[in-house]
Structures are given as structure tokens and as C-alpha cells.
Design a protein around this motif. Structure first.
Motif, PDB file in Angstrom:
ATOM      1  N   PRO A 268       0.841  -1.202   0.000  1.00 24.84           N
ATOM      2  CA  PRO A 268       0.000   0.000   0.000  1.00 24.84           C
ATOM      3  C   PRO A 268       0.874   1.249   0.000  1.00 24.84           C
ATOM      4  CG  PRO A 268      -0.775  -1.588   1.621  1.00 24.84           C
ATOM      5  CD  PRO A 268       0.544  -2.092   1.134  1.00 24.84           C
ATOM      6  N   TYR A 269       0.416   2.305  -0.658  1.00 25.01           N
ATOM      7  CA  TYR A 269       1.251   3.500  -0.799  1.00 25.01           C
ATOM      8  C   TYR A 269       1.616   4.123   0.554  1.00 25.01           C
ATOM      9  CZ  TYR A 269      -2.645   6.574   0.413  1.00 25.01           C
ATOM     10  OH  TYR A 269      -3.659   7.205   1.079  1.00 25.01           O
ATOM     11  N   ASP A 270       0.764   3.906   1.582  1.00 23.64           N
ATOM     12  CA  ASP A 270       1.025   4.511   2.884  1.00 23.64           C
ATOM     13  C   ASP A 270       1.689   3.549   3.868  1.00 23.64           C
ATOM     14  OD1 ASP A 270      -1.149   2.855   3.091  1.00 23.64           O
ATOM     15  OD2 ASP A 270      -2.417   4.267   4.204  1.00 23.64           O
ATOM     16  N   HIS A 271       2.191   2.419   3.371  1.00 22.62           N
ATOM     17  CA  HIS A 271       2.892   1.479   4.242  1.00 22.62           C
ATOM     18  C   HIS A 271       4.231   2.089   4.651  1.00 22.62           C
ATOM     19  CE1 HIS A 271       4.997  -2.156   5.593  1.00 22.62           C
ATOM     20  NE2 HIS A 271       3.813  -2.733   5.675  1.00 22.62           N
ATOM     21  N   PRO A 272       4.657   1.922   5.908  1.00 22.47           N
ATOM     22  CA  PRO A 272       5.926   2.522   6.362  1.00 22.47           C
ATOM     23  C   PRO A 272       7.141   2.094   5.544  1.00 22.47           C
ATOM     24  CG  PRO A 272       4.634   1.748   8.227  1.00 22.47           C
ATOM     25  CD  PRO A 272       3.942   1.256   7.007  1.00 22.47           C
ATOM     26  N   SER A 273       7.098   0.912   4.935  1.00 23.21           N
ATOM     27  CA  SER A 273       8.245   0.422   4.167  1.00 23.21           C
ATOM     28  C   SER A 273       8.177   0.799   2.689  1.00 23.21           C
ATOM     29  CB  SER A 273       8.356  -1.101   4.294  1.00 23.21           C
ATOM     30  OG  SER A 273       8.703  -1.483   5.597  1.00 23.21           O
ATOM     31  N   ALA A 274       7.072   1.382   2.245  1.00 15.15           N
ATOM     32  CA  ALA A 274       6.887   1.666   0.815  1.00 15.15           C
ATOM     33  C   ALA A 274       7.627   2.931   0.416  1.00 15.15           C
ATOM     34  CB  ALA A 274       5.404   1.792   0.500  1.00 15.15           C
ATOM     35  N   LEU A 275       8.596   2.785  -0.481  1.00 21.34           N
ATOM     36  CA  LEU A 275       9.354   3.932  -0.986  1.00 21.34           C
ATOM     37  C   LEU A 275       8.863   4.393  -2.359  1.00 21.34           C
ATOM     38  CD1 LEU A 275      12.992   2.831  -0.049  1.00 21.34           C
ATOM     39  CD2 LEU A 275      11.453   4.361   1.219  1.00 21.34           C
ATOM     40  N   GLY A 276       8.041   3.570  -3.012  1.00 23.56           N
ATOM     41  CA  GLY A 276       7.595   3.925  -4.354  1.00 23.56           C
ATOM     42  C   GLY A 276       8.449   3.278  -5.424  1.00 23.56           C
ATOM     43  N   ALA A 277       8.283   3.764  -6.647  1.00 20.38           N
ATOM     44  CA  ALA A 277       8.960   3.156  -7.794  1.00 20.38           C
ATOM     45  C   ALA A 277      10.424   3.546  -7.861  1.00 20.38           C
ATOM     46  CB  ALA A 277       8.246   3.558  -9.083  1.00 20.38           C
ATOM     47  N   LEU A 278      11.190   2.669  -8.516  1.00 20.56           N
ATOM     48  CA  LEU A 278      12.618   2.904  -8.756  1.00 20.56           C
ATOM     49  C   LEU A 278      12.842   3.339 -10.202  1.00 20.56           C
ATOM     50  CD1 LEU A 278      13.804  -0.320  -6.969  1.00 20.56           C
ATOM     51  CD2 LEU A 278      14.469   1.960  -6.230  1.00 20.56           C
ATOM     52  N   GLY A 279      14.010   3.904 -10.456  1.00 14.93           N
ATOM     53  CA  GLY A 279      14.382   4.218 -11.837  1.00 14.93           C
ATOM     54  C   GLY A 279      14.059   5.642 -12.242  1.00 14.93           C
ATOM     55  N   VAL A 280      14.116   5.897 -13.556  1.00 12.63           N
ATOM     56  CA  VAL A 280      13.964   7.266 -14.062  1.00 12.63           C
ATOM     57  C   VAL A 280      12.580   7.838 -13.792  1.00 12.63           C
ATOM     58  CG1 VAL A 280      15.720   7.000 -15.850  1.00 12.63           C
ATOM     59  CG2 VAL A 280      13.368   6.355 -16.351  1.00 12.63           C
ATOM     60  N   THR A 281      11.583   6.967 -13.636  1.00 13.16           N
ATOM     61  CA  THR A 281      10.236   7.440 -13.318  1.00 13.16           C
ATOM     62  C   THR A 281       9.897   7.180 -11.851  1.00 13.16           C
ATOM     63  OG1 THR A 281       9.279   5.337 -14.050  1.00 13.16           O
ATOM     64  CG2 THR A 281       9.424   7.102 -15.681  1.00 13.16           C
ATOM     65  N   GLY A 282      10.917   6.900 -11.065  1.00 13.54           N
ATOM     66  CA  GLY A 282      10.700   6.568  -9.663  1.00 13.54           C
ATOM     67  C   GLY A 282      10.714   7.772  -8.749  1.00 13.54           C
ATOM     68  N   THR A 283      10.658   7.492  -7.470  1.00 12.56           N
ATOM     69  CA  THR A 283      10.627   8.552  -6.468  1.00 12.56           C
ATOM     70  C   THR A 283      12.045   8.884  -5.998  1.00 12.56           C
ATOM     71  OG1 THR A 283      10.450   7.044  -4.575  1.00 12.56           O
ATOM     72  CG2 THR A 283       8.400   7.692  -5.677  1.00 12.56           C
ATOM     73  N   PHE A 284      12.188  10.086  -5.450  1.00 14.55           N
ATOM     74  CA  PHE A 284      13.486  10.507  -4.918  1.00 14.55           C
ATOM     75  C   PHE A 284      13.935   9.578  -3.800  1.00 14.55           C
ATOM     76  CE2 PHE A 284      15.973  12.903  -1.811  1.00 14.55           C
ATOM     77  CZ  PHE A 284      17.008  13.375  -2.607  1.00 14.55           C
ATOM     78  N   ALA A 285      12.999   9.228  -2.911  1.00 14.15           N
ATOM     79  CA  ALA A 285      13.350   8.395  -1.757  1.00 14.15           C
ATOM     80  C   ALA A 285      13.822   7.011  -2.193  1.00 14.15           C
ATOM     81  CB  ALA A 285      12.145   8.269  -0.830  1.00 14.15           C
ATOM     82  N   ALA A 286      13.086   6.393  -3.126  1.00 12.83           N
ATOM     83  CA  ALA A 286      13.447   5.045  -3.562  1.00 12.83           C
ATOM     84  C   ALA A 286      14.820   5.030  -4.221  1.00 12.83           C
ATOM     85  CB  ALA A 286      12.396   4.507  -4.522  1.00 12.83           C
ATOM     86  N   ASN A 287      15.085   5.990  -5.074  1.00 12.56           N
ATOM     87  CA  ASN A 287      16.370   6.021  -5.765  1.00 12.56           C
ATOM     88  C   ASN A 287      17.515   6.371  -4.829  1.00 12.56           C
ATOM     89  OD1 ASN A 287      15.529   5.314  -8.412  1.00 12.56           O
ATOM     90  ND2 ASN A 287      14.699   7.357  -8.705  1.00 12.56           N
TER      91      ASN A 287
END
Length: 293
Positions: A268-287
Motif C-alpha cells: 500500500p502506498y502509505d505502508h511505512p516500508s513503501a518507498l515507491g517506484a525505482l528508476g527514471v520514473t521513480g521517487t526521490f526516496a526510492a532512488n
């Protein structure tokens, strides 16, 4: 049973089921179609004559209906698919972009474009591609490089092995994608003695392959030794319905999770472990976390 090739194919598609974990369901949810001279007298008539077999959904754009079919397959976790039929010429070439998307993302879609006359009676026919170096080519050749499986049904009885090969690829979780059966418009309407076995209900088992103990042990050792571990959740988490298992793992370990495009929604997007997508279309946090992992 004496059937046209198109009638046999429609009956076959309606009788295909998949099973996983003991749960059985129909594989084809229906057929999108835009009709012209390349498919109206064959597949069009077969669908019209037996609406109880395969539901027909009218489309407004060939590309759009393939994208919709890919979305349907994704929401069904690849345990369901849609067929898409078009006429020849631009109707078929409009399938290419959607077919490429389905193949790249391993989403099962069955494409049934009409094709030129196998008999070469009318030659050329309206919207036929005329090449000076190839008499057996049509615009459907553009679908070859974006299809996981491609076949052209030159004779009505060839629909039997062609359809079985198509299903073999469509239900294979590693090999699936767009499958194209180019269907000459005269062959669609030709009758043949269809084997009864071809029309019987067929259930395809979709396995849930598990990693061997050595692979699991190696993964556990890597995670335990890591100072800043990161899990990358791909489409396999979604399609194998392992999202709950991933959520439990994150809850017990606190390891952050980045997602691929196919793996979006693994947490889920609001899960404490969820950083979002990786890569060029990903999030700042995940990358940022991935760079330091």
C-alpha cells in the motif's frame, strides 16, 4: 463437427480455463473487435451467431482495445485475457503499439487480425500491402517482432494446432505476451471437420513455482549481512499474489521496499516500508535508498 475455421476458434476460446491453487476460472473474458472486410464474414459472423460463447465488446480504436485487453490481463493477475480482432491493413497495424506493450510487460493478449486471401483469388485486395520482393507478406508482418508467438492460418484445419500453440504461450507466466494468429479472410469462412477433442473444455494449470532451499538460504544470508538492505518488488509479487507475504516480511523486518513498474501496488502506498517506484520514473526516496543500499 462441421464448422468454419472462425466458428471452431470461437468455440475453442470459450472452452479454455485456467486453474491455480485449486481455483478454476474461464480464461477469455470476451473479444474486442472492429470489423471490416477482413474479418466481418468470418470471426464477425461466428461471434454474432453464438453470443453465449464469447462476449463481443465493440471498440472505437484498435490500439485502445489492445491497451484495454492488457489492463484486463494485469487486473486478472494474468489468469485471464481478452481477444482482439481487426480487419486487414491499417486496422491490423494499429495493433502494433498495444502488442509491444503487452509483450514487454508479459501480459497475455490474443490478437486476431484478418489477412489477405490465402487463395490469392482477389489479389491484390483492398488495403493489401504489395511488395515487389515478397508475395506472401502482409501488413501483419509488423506484428512479428512485438509478438511472443506468431502464426498465419493458411488452411482451416491449421486452426487446431495454431490455437493450441497460442494457449501454450498465453498461460506460460514466463513466456506470455501478445500472441498473434493472422487469419486470412477466406480461410476464416472455410468449413472443415473439426475434431471433437479440440472443442472440449480444457483446463490449463498455472503453477506457482517456489525457489529451492539453496536460493532462499542465499537470500537470507545476504539480507542478514546487509547494513542497508532494500527489497525490490517486481511484477512477480503481484501476479503470484504474494503481496500479503511481502507485507508480513516488511512488518517483521522493517526492510524498505522499492517497486518496479510492474510491481506497483506490491505494498500500500502509505505502508511505512513503501518507498515507491525505482528508476527514471521513480521517487526521490526510492532512488536515494537504492543508491546507498
Amino acid at each position: 463437427m462441421r464448422l468454419t475455421a472462425a466458428q471452431a476458434l470461437v468455440r475453442f476460446l470459450a472452452a479454455q480455463y485456467v486453474e491455480r491453487d485449486g481455483v478454476e476460472q474461464r480464461f477469455f473474458g470476451g473479444c474486442f473487435g472492429i470489423f471490416g472486410h477482413g474479418n466481418v464474414a468470418g470471426i464477425g459472423e461466428a461471434l454474432y451467431a453464438s453470443p453465449e460463447l464469447l462476449t463481443y465488446y465493440q471498440a472505437r480504436s484498435e490500439q485502445g482495445m489492445v491497451h484495454t485487453a492488457a489492463g484486463y490481463a494485469r487486473m486478472k493477475n494474468r489468469l485471464g485475457a481478452m481477444a482482439c480482432t481487426t480487419s486487414i491493413g491499417p486496422g491490423a497495424t494499429n495493433l502494433v503499439t498495444g502488442a509491444a506493450l503487452a509483450t514487454v510487460n508479459r501480459l497475455p493478449v490474443l490478437l486476431l487480425p484478418g489477412d489477405v486471401f490465402a487463395s490469392r483469388g482477389p489479389d491484390p485486395v483492398l488495403q493489401q500491402l504489395e511488395l515487389p520482393w515478397a508475395g506472401d507478406a502482409s501488413v501483419n508482418e509488423t506484428l512479428r517482432p512485438v509478438s511472443r508467438y506468431f502464426d498465419r492460418i493458411w488452411r482451416p484445419e491449421q486452426v487446431v494446432p495454431a490455437a493450441l500453440q497460442a494457449m501454450r504461450v498465453l498461460v506460460n507466466q514466463a513466456e506470455t505476451g501478445a500472441v498473434t494468429l493472422a487469419f486470412p479472410q477466406d480461410v476464416q469462412t472455410e468449413a472443415f471437420d473439426c475434431p471433437d477433442g479440440f472443442l472440449r473444455k480444457r483446463v490449463w494449470h498455472v503453477p506457482r513455482p517456489l525457489p529451492d532451499e539453496t536460493t532462499i538460504a542465499q537470500a537470507v544470508a545476504l539480507i542478514r549481512a546487509a547494513k542497508r538492505p532494500l527489497l525490490v518488488a517486481g511484477g512477480g509479487v503481484v501476479y503470484s499474489e504474494a503481496t500479503d507475504a511481502l507485507r508480513r516480511l516488511c512488518g517483521e523486518t522493517g526492510i524498505p521496499v522499492g517497486e518496479t513498474q510492474a510491481g506497483k501496488g506490491s505494498l500500500p502506498y502509505d505502508h511505512p516500508s513503501a518507498l515507491g517506484a525505482l528508476g527514471v520514473t521513480g521517487t526521490f526516496a526510492a532512488n536515494r535508498v537504492a543508491a546507498d543500499a
